[in-house]
Design a protein around this motif. Structure first.
Motif, PDB file in Angstrom:
ATOM      1  N   GLU A  29       2.872  -4.926  22.772  1.00  0.00           N
ATOM      2  CA  GLU A  29       1.752  -4.377  22.012  1.00  0.00           C
ATOM      3  C   GLU A  29       0.469  -4.277  22.835  1.00  0.00           C
ATOM      4  OE1 GLU A  29      -0.071  -7.711  19.273  1.00  0.00           O
ATOM      5  OE2 GLU A  29       2.105  -7.973  19.452  1.00  0.00           O
ATOM      6  N   TYR A  30       0.387  -4.994  23.957  1.00  0.00           N
ATOM      7  CA  TYR A  30      -0.808  -4.987  24.798  1.00  0.00           C
ATOM      8  C   TYR A  30      -0.666  -4.116  26.044  1.00  0.00           C
ATOM      9  CZ  TYR A  30      -3.015  -8.741  22.166  1.00  0.00           C
ATOM     10  OH  TYR A  30      -3.610  -9.485  21.178  1.00  0.00           O
ATOM     11  N   LEU A  31       0.493  -3.549  26.282  1.00  0.00           N
ATOM     12  CA  LEU A  31       0.735  -2.823  27.531  1.00  0.00           C
ATOM     13  C   LEU A  31      -0.203  -1.641  27.759  1.00  0.00           C
ATOM     14  CD1 LEU A  31       4.629  -2.929  27.841  1.00  0.00           C
ATOM     15  CD2 LEU A  31       2.934  -4.209  29.172  1.00  0.00           C
ATOM     16  N   LYS A  32      -0.594  -0.959  26.720  1.00  0.00           N
ATOM     17  CA  LYS A  32      -1.486   0.195  26.866  1.00  0.00           C
ATOM     18  C   LYS A  32      -2.884  -0.083  26.334  1.00  0.00           C
ATOM     19  CE  LYS A  32       2.299   3.376  26.917  1.00  0.00           C
ATOM     20  NZ  LYS A  32       2.398   4.634  27.569  1.00  0.00           N
ATOM     21  N   ASN A  33      -3.172  -1.339  26.060  1.00  0.00           N
ATOM     22  CA  ASN A  33      -4.455  -1.749  25.508  1.00  0.00           C
ATOM     23  C   ASN A  33      -5.487  -1.840  26.633  1.00  0.00           C
ATOM     24  OD1 ASN A  33      -6.634  -3.276  24.543  1.00  0.00           O
ATOM     25  ND2 ASN A  33      -5.355  -4.335  23.074  1.00  0.00           N
ATOM     26  N   VAL A  34      -6.515  -1.016  26.580  1.00  0.00           N
ATOM     27  CA  VAL A  34      -7.566  -1.061  27.593  1.00  0.00           C
ATOM     28  C   VAL A  34      -8.876  -1.611  27.030  1.00  0.00           C
ATOM     29  CG1 VAL A  34      -6.581   0.780  29.001  1.00  0.00           C
ATOM     30  CG2 VAL A  34      -8.240   1.346  27.215  1.00  0.00           C
ATOM     31  N   THR A  35      -8.890  -1.971  25.765  1.00  0.00           N
ATOM     32  CA  THR A  35     -10.107  -2.513  25.175  1.00  0.00           C
ATOM     33  C   THR A  35     -10.145  -4.041  25.218  1.00  0.00           C
ATOM     34  OG1 THR A  35      -9.144  -2.414  22.950  1.00  0.00           O
ATOM     35  CG2 THR A  35     -10.466  -0.528  23.662  1.00  0.00           C
ATOM     36  N   SER A  36      -8.990  -4.682  25.269  1.00  0.00           N
ATOM     37  CA  SER A  36      -8.928  -6.145  25.361  1.00  0.00           C
ATOM     38  C   SER A  36      -8.916  -6.576  26.816  1.00  0.00           C
ATOM     39  CB  SER A  36      -7.651  -6.670  24.679  1.00  0.00           C
ATOM     40  OG  SER A  36      -7.662  -6.384  23.307  1.00  0.00           O
ATOM     41  N   THR A  37      -9.508  -7.732  27.081  1.00  0.00           N
ATOM     42  CA  THR A  37      -9.429  -8.326  28.411  1.00  0.00           C
ATOM     43  C   THR A  37      -8.206  -9.227  28.431  1.00  0.00           C
ATOM     44  OG1 THR A  37     -11.792  -8.176  28.777  1.00  0.00           O
ATOM     45  CG2 THR A  37     -10.594  -9.817  30.080  1.00  0.00           C
ATOM     46  N   ILE A  38      -7.272  -8.891  29.309  1.00  0.00           N
ATOM     47  CA  ILE A  38      -5.963  -9.535  29.350  1.00  0.00           C
ATOM     48  C   ILE A  38      -5.769 -10.186  30.721  1.00  0.00           C
ATOM     49  CG2 ILE A  38      -3.468  -9.119  29.225  1.00  0.00           C
ATOM     50  CD1 ILE A  38      -4.223  -6.583  27.530  1.00  0.00           C
ATOM     51  N   VAL A  39      -5.199 -11.378  30.719  1.00  0.00           N
ATOM     52  CA  VAL A  39      -4.847 -12.052  31.963  1.00  0.00           C
ATOM     53  C   VAL A  39      -3.344 -12.321  31.937  1.00  0.00           C
ATOM     54  CG1 VAL A  39      -5.162 -14.114  33.382  1.00  0.00           C
ATOM     55  CG2 VAL A  39      -7.122 -13.114  32.185  1.00  0.00           C
TER      56      VAL A  39
END
Length: 124
Positions: A29-39
């Motif tokens: 669900e986060y693979l194309k998310n560019v609004t969240s900061t992911i580590v």
């Protein structure tokens, strides 16, 4: 002993700059998310080291830390990265490599990769 990747995860989560910290892989669900900061933290080194009396005495462990800054990240990025490196250093991790920032031309998302290593001295 906790796996070192989870040790690093706890340290990064304690900083509070990331929306989510993953170990080993990013949830779909986060693979194309560019609004969240992911580590994303993955294992990069797992070596037995310093043999004595036919037994290993140390374990050298390394992690790769990939940072995907949300496009609306409003904290100075360099301050965040310096704080991260110093926090890990305080917890006996050494910064082995710091890659250049990459700016995605389509999404304008900034990414960064660090490599850290820690030497664990094992008890008998």
């Amino acid at each position: 002993m906790i796996l070192p990747i989870y040790e690093v995860q706890e340290l990064i989560e304690s900083m509070g700059f990331a929306d989510v910290v993953f170990v080993t892989s990013i949830d779909e669900e986060y693979l194309k998310n560019v609004t969240s900061t992911i580590v994303l933290i993955t294992e990069s080194v797992n070596d037995l080291d310093k043999r004595a009396n036919n037994r290993f005495r140390n374990m050298n462990y390394g992690v790769e830390v990939q940072m995907f800054y949300g496009i609306n990240f409003n904290t100075p990025i360099l301050d965040t990265e310096i704080a991260l490196a110093r926090l890990l250093e305080k917890n006996d991790w050494k910064t082995i490599q710091s890659k250049s920032h990459i700016n995605d031309p389509t999404t304008n998302q900034v990414t960064k990769v660090f490599y850290f290593e820690k030497n664990y001295i094992l008890e008998d």
